[in-house]
Design an enzyme around this catalytic site. Structure first.
Site, PDB file in Angstrom:
ATOM      1  CB  ALA A  16      -0.931  -0.005   1.205  1.00  0.00           C
ATOM      2  CD  GLU A  36       9.599  -0.647   5.144  1.00  0.00           C
ATOM      3  OE1 GLU A  36       8.393  -0.399   4.885  1.00  0.00           O
ATOM      4  OE2 GLU A  36       9.940  -1.610   5.853  1.00  0.00           O
ATOM      5  CB  ALA A  37      10.549  -0.687   9.925  1.00  0.00           C
ATOM      6  CG  HIS A 449      -3.796 -14.260   2.057  1.00  0.00           C
ATOM      7  ND1 HIS A 449      -4.390 -15.273   1.354  1.00  0.00           N
ATOM      8  CD2 HIS A 449      -2.605 -14.022   1.455  1.00  0.00           C
ATOM      9  CE1 HIS A 449      -3.588 -15.656   0.362  1.00  0.00           C
ATOM     10  NE2 HIS A 449      -2.491 -14.908   0.406  1.00  0.00           N
TER      11      HIS A 449
END
Ligand SMILES: Cc1cc2nc3c(=O)[nH]c(=O)nc-3n(C[C@H](O)[C@H](O)[C@H](O)COP(=O)(O)OP(=O)(O)OC[C@H]3O[C@@H](n4cnc5c(N)ncnc54)[C@H](O)[C@@H]3O)c2cc1C
Length: 511
Positions: A16, A36-37, A449
């Protein structure tokens, strides 16, 4: 770009986050920061489709485990991606939409504007499909960033499996991932020119040159900055130091179905009682944060093969079957896939399975729901993940019904040349209903999921409104797998792209 201020701060550069950062920064007046990690650099094996299982446990995986499950008395490995592309960089590359009924179910539980017809333009916008001549141009995309297509070099187990399914009466789906059909067919894969295409490859890397987009990797968002009910920005850790970034318009959480609720909880947004329990000061009492965790549990029949099974060159599972175990089901409730290796859960010990293949079954519309909770106030501590697999009464019986469907296919003539014997569950597993239920519980794996932990809706347990803004907070939205109100009858990645594409329109309009 200079100065601390951005119009949008997107947290998490997964499926996403890559879509959102790319779409929001199309407007060159808009300044976007993406945090972002994980790492900026891809691992070499990410590009190699059949190598994807080796990415589990790598530095590109948070490598979580669930808490011990009632179903099997054990923990279940719960992989999720970490690094540019997030889970799209380590996933199995199936690129399918759910059946249209899945999204219409979202609309019927408060997700106004999220039915299939409303999402269709966003599915279309995200993709460029191969084999365009055989596709419905009203349904499939021809100019989107994500290139997808069916296996170019087909695995013989997939071909035989498809023939076996058709031979016992299942229908052929010409475009099984299009959202309109049921039955068996060659699914699309996010592979182009023999290489994985993650969301980082398709959406983000091509636009990194934009001066209005800044990407900070190896950067962990630790807390949202709130002033009353207004989100002002984010605190993050980079190179061992804490920093703050401020957003003029919105902070957008795209940290995934575990990361997004975890960050809300660390920021004091969530169920008050839980926050008090773990020593986090409650700022906004939002009971639904981290609740409603849904996932697709899976199981399978494992066969010893008569001969060497050729190594897979794609993703190990190229054909999907979307089927109903009950006629009365609102849509396809299980997925069946032919996998060119023998697969079983760590909770099912036993001898080496040797040369073989698996007919995998997954529950697509489970009713069981779980939670993501904090284990303490520190952002370093891994969250407590409890999917509560098979705790809703009907779920176990649906997976058992799917095993029966799979066995009928597994016994069919087109698979004769490959089948030596069924080793799992084997004859003991079919003695009675209880033996099959026990097998499904012990051979429990996740299809990875995850969704639902910040669900869309308007009731008191919903976390975001249909416009994706967080209830009770301004300047903050969530746009990733966690907003799905209920499970979809497909692998989740394509749907996350569509959510993020629509989110970019909704959020971009607030600039
Ligand atoms: C092993 C595996 C196989 C899968 N196979 C398939 C498949 O074949 N087909 C399919 O359709 N789907 C598959 N999926 C699921 C699919 O990939 C995901 O549903 C989808 O990628 C989720 O997208 P997302 O943006 O919600 O989260 P993610 O893609 O997981 O992105 C979240 C990002 O946020 C980052 N992050 C988290 N917390 C923070 C923080 N505090 N600060 C900064 N960054 C943070 C993470 O590191 C990550 O990069 C699979 C998933 C896995 C793990």
């Amino acid at each position: 770009m200079s100065g601390p201020d951005y119009d949008y701060i997107v947290i998490g550069a997964g499926s996403a986050g890559c879509v959102l950062a790319a779409r929001l920064s199309e407007d060159d007046r808009v300044r976007v920061l993406l945090l972002e990690a994980g790492s900026f650099e891809p691992l070499p094996t990410m590009a190699v489709p059949p190598a994807w299982p080796s990415l589990g446990g790598s530095e590109a995986d948070w490598a979580d485990h669930t808490v011990p499950q009632i179903a099997n008395g054990d923990t279940v490995p719960f992989p999720r991606g970490r690094g540019l592309g997030g889970s799209s960089s380590i996933n199995a590359m199936n690129f399918l939409r759910g059946h249209w009924t899945s999204y219409d179910a979202w609309a019927s539980v408060g997700g106004t504007g999220w039915g299939f017809d409303a999402l269709l333009p966003y599915f279309v916008r995200s993709e460029t499909v191969a084999d365009q001549a055989r596709r419905d141009p009203g349904l499939r995309g021809q100019a989107g960033p994500q290139r997808v297509g069916p296996a170019v070099e087909r695995h013989p187990i997939s071909s035989a499996g498809l023939a076996a399914a058709l031979s016992v009466g299942h229908r052929l789906a010409r475009d099984v991932g299009g959202g309109r059909e049921e039955g068996f067919g060659w699914g699309d894969l996010s592979i182009a020119d023999g290489r994985r295409q993650s969301a980082a490859d398709s959406y983000l890397r091509p636009v990194l040159v934009r001066p209005n987009l800044r990407v900070l990797a190896d950067t962990m968002a630790t807390r949202l900055l709130l002033n009353g009910d207004r989100c002002l920005g984010v605190e993050y850790r980079h190179a061992g130091h804490l920093h703050e970034a401020r957003s003029r318009t919105e902070v957008v959480l795209a940290a995934g179905a575990v990361g997004s609720p975890a960050l809300l909880l660390h920021s004091g947004i969530g169920p008050r009682a839980h926050l008090q329990q773990v020593g986090v000061r409650a700022l906004v009492d939002l009971p639904g944060v981290g609740a409603n965790l849904h996932d697709h549990p899976m199981c399978g029949l494992v066969y010893r093969a008569t001969t060497t099974v050729p190594p897979g060159v794609n993703n190990h599972g190229e054909v999907q079957g979307l089927v109903r175990t009950h006629r009365a089901s609102t849509g396809p409730d299980v997925q069946i896939q032919f996998v060119d290796v023998p697969l079983r859960a760590p909770s099912l010990p036993g001898p080496d399975l040797g040369e073989g293949y698996t007919i995998m079954v997954a529950l697509m519309l489970p009713e069981s729901r779980g939670t993501v909770r904090l284990s303490g106030g520190s952002t370093e501590a891994p969250p407590l993940i409890d999917p509560r697999y098979y705790t809703a009464p009907g779920d176990l019986d649906t997976i058992v019904a799917a095993l029966h469907l799979a066995r009928r296919i597994g016994d069919a003539a087109p698979l004769d040349r490959w089948r030596a014997e069924e080793v799992l569950p084997g004859p003991a597993g079919w003695q009675d209903l209880e033996s099959l239920r026990a097998y499904a519980r012990r051979n429990l794996r996740t299809y990875s999921h995850y969704g639902g932990t910040c669900r869309i809706g308007t009731d008191e347990h919903a976390v975001v409104s249909p416009d994706l803004t967080v209830h009770g907070v301004t300047g903050l939205s969530v746009a990733d797998a966690s907003v799905m109100p209920c499970p979809i009858s497909a692998n989740t990645n394509a749907t996350v792209y569509a959510i993020a594409e629509r989110a970019a329109d909704l959020i971009g309009a607030r600039f």
